[in-house]
Motif scaffolding. Structure first.
Motif, PDB file in Angstrom:
ATOM      1  N   ARG A 184     103.302  96.197  82.143  1.00 44.45           N
ATOM      2  CA  ARG A 184     103.066  95.571  80.840  1.00 44.45           C
ATOM      3  C   ARG A 184     101.580  95.378  80.575  1.00 44.45           C
ATOM      4  N   LEU A 185     100.851  94.940  81.610  1.00 39.77           N
ATOM      5  CA  LEU A 185      99.403  94.769  81.445  1.00 39.77           C
ATOM      6  C   LEU A 185      98.710  96.107  81.189  1.00 39.77           C
ATOM      7  N   GLU A 186      99.196  97.159  81.845  1.00 42.70           N
ATOM      8  CA  GLU A 186      98.620  98.480  81.616  1.00 42.70           C
ATOM      9  C   GLU A 186      98.838  98.932  80.177  1.00 42.70           C
ATOM     10  N   LYS A 187     100.058  98.684  79.669  1.00 43.33           N
ATOM     11  CA  LYS A 187     100.332  99.038  78.271  1.00 43.33           C
ATOM     12  C   LYS A 187      99.467  98.221  77.320  1.00 43.33           C
ATOM     13  N   GLU A 188      99.294  96.926  77.650  1.00 39.13           N
ATOM     14  CA  GLU A 188      98.447  96.088  76.795  1.00 39.13           C
ATOM     15  C   GLU A 188      97.006  96.568  76.817  1.00 39.13           C
ATOM     16  N   ARG A 189      96.533  96.963  78.010  1.00 40.64           N
ATOM     17  CA  ARG A 189      95.160  97.487  78.081  1.00 40.64           C
ATOM     18  C   ARG A 189      95.020  98.770  77.272  1.00 40.64           C
ATOM     19  N   GLU A 190      96.020  99.632  77.354  1.00 39.76           N
ATOM     20  CA  GLU A 190      95.977 100.868  76.569  1.00 39.76           C
ATOM     21  C   GLU A 190      95.979 100.566  75.079  1.00 39.76           C
TER      22      GLU A 190
END
Length: 412
Positions: A184-190
């Motif tokens: 989820r954090l990776e998607k938010e960073r993207e």
């Protein structure tokens, strides 16, 4: 070693089947020993003494081996099969033997899964099975204390198997949450990166539009005028060419400044510093440039000038620049413009209007049509970024008006 572990991880049923075969072989050896060996007083209670028990021991062993083989593929079904097999042992009299190890394994397996009813059922069976076994097949040569101690030991063993399985389930759930959170954090960073890229592209587009549209329009007007008076007024032609040259240099300087923002820390090819961002103080030069291009501009600054935040300075300059550019492009012949900059207590007010024919509606309504109207879009974006208000549209009596109010904060 790594390859063996990887094979075990990718083929759990094959591994379980191997253990099931070993357990079945141990059970078969026990059955054969019970049938062929002569019973003694010490072992008679643990032997298959009747034909019924001997026959029943075969399907019981097969069922418990199947429980081991399919424990991870269908844990709930294997739990029910194990429970039914245990009941069959009680009914047929097949006493404790090596195949009963499957009860311990299925208890651990079910507790490690997320099916709560099966886990509770396994825990209940794990706590009751040792007691039932002790009552159904008591040791003839043991006293009461020994029987109690043996029952407690088996009960603790089964309970420990359930606790280990439940701990494994909790750890898996924790790791799963960590993986989901990381994803989820990776998607938010993207998503944040995409938003930042879009915002940067919009900022660059605004700067490029303001720099190119204004300066090129001045150059086009001067070039058209020079071509018209090329033969009849050489001096005016020379002046127009000088204006074109100066405007081109100014455009290049602003382009270098823009590139300097994108390439932080670099210098120009000639070793000079990048020019600073334009602000309210440069409006006079802007108006003089526009007047030199043939547009009549009435420019006034009201109030007491004072230092402003750099974002407000640049926004004010770009609004006036775009307004004058639009006046030249859409105002028609003999158009005049009026520009007011008013310093208020907590705001900077801008008014730019002309008395020309005005722009077509599709240029300022709904963001423009067919790729037009980008200048007004850029204005609204700039004003919105500093928390101001912008009004743009036809002026009563003809012409076009742009009014903006930019809130002022303490200059940094």
């Amino acid at each position: 070693m790594h390859r063996l572990y990887d094979f075990i991880r990718r083929h759990p049923t094959w591994v379980d089947s191997l253990w099931a075969v070993l357990l079945l072989m141990m059970s078969a050896a026990w059955i054969i020993t019970s049938v062929t060996a002569p019973p003694t007083p010490e072992t008679e209670h643990a032997m298959l003494t009747t034909a019924g028990e001997q026959i029943a021991a075969v399907p019981v062993s097969l069922a418990l081996s199947l429980v081991i083989a399919l424990r991870r593929r269908a844990p709930e079904k294997m739990l029910l099969l194990a429970a039914g097999t245990g009941v069959a042992q009680l009914v047929t009299g097949v006493g404790p033997y090596p195949g009963d190890f499957a009860f311990l394994v299925i208890t651990f397996t079910v507790a490690s899964r997320n099916t709560r009813w099966a886990s509770r059922f396994a825990l209940t069976g794990a706590l009751l099975a040792p007691l039932i076994s002790a009552l159904r097949w008591p040791e003839p040569d043991q006293d009461a204390a020994g029987r109690i101690l043996g029952t407690v030991f088996l009960t603790v063993t089964f309970a420990l198997a359930w606790v280990l399985g439940d701990s494994l389930r909790t750890r898996r759930a924790y790791y799963r949450q960590l993986e989901e959170r990381a994803a989820r954090l990776e998607k938010e960073r993207e998503a944040q990166a995409k938003v930042a890229v879009a915002a940067e592209r919009a900022r660059i587009a605004r700067e490029l539009h303001d720099v190119v549209a204004h300066n090129v329009s001045v150059m086009v007007v001067q070039a058209d005028g020079a071509a018209y008076v090329l033969d009849s007024a050489p001096d005016q032609t020379r002046t127009a060419l000088e204006t074109i040259s100066g405007t081109g240099r100014q455009a290049l300087a602003e382009m270098r400044r823009l590139l300097g923002v994108l390439r932080t820390g670099e210098t120009t090819r000639d070793g000079g510093e990048y020019v600073p961002q334009p602000g309210v103080e440069q409006l006079t030069e802007l108006v003089d440039q526009v007047r030199g291009a043939g547009l009549t501009v009435d420019f006034r600054i009201e109030g007491t000038p004072r230092p402003l935040p750099s974002s407000v300075e640049l926004t004010a300059y770009r609004i006036v620049q775009e307004a004058l550019t639009n006046t030249r492009k859409h105002g028609g012949p003999h158009v005049g413009a009026h520009v007011r900059v008013v310093y208020g207590e907590g705001e900077l007010a801008l008014l730019a209007e002309d008395d020309g024919r005005g722009a077509q509606a599709e240029l300022y309504e709904d963001g423009g049509a067919d790729g037009l109207g980008h200048g007004l879009i850029g204005m609204r974006e700039r004003v919105g970024m500093v928390g101001g208000d912008l009004e743009a549209g036809p002026r009563p009596g003809g012409g076009f008006r742009i009014s903006a109010v930019l809130p002022l904060k303490a200059a940094q």
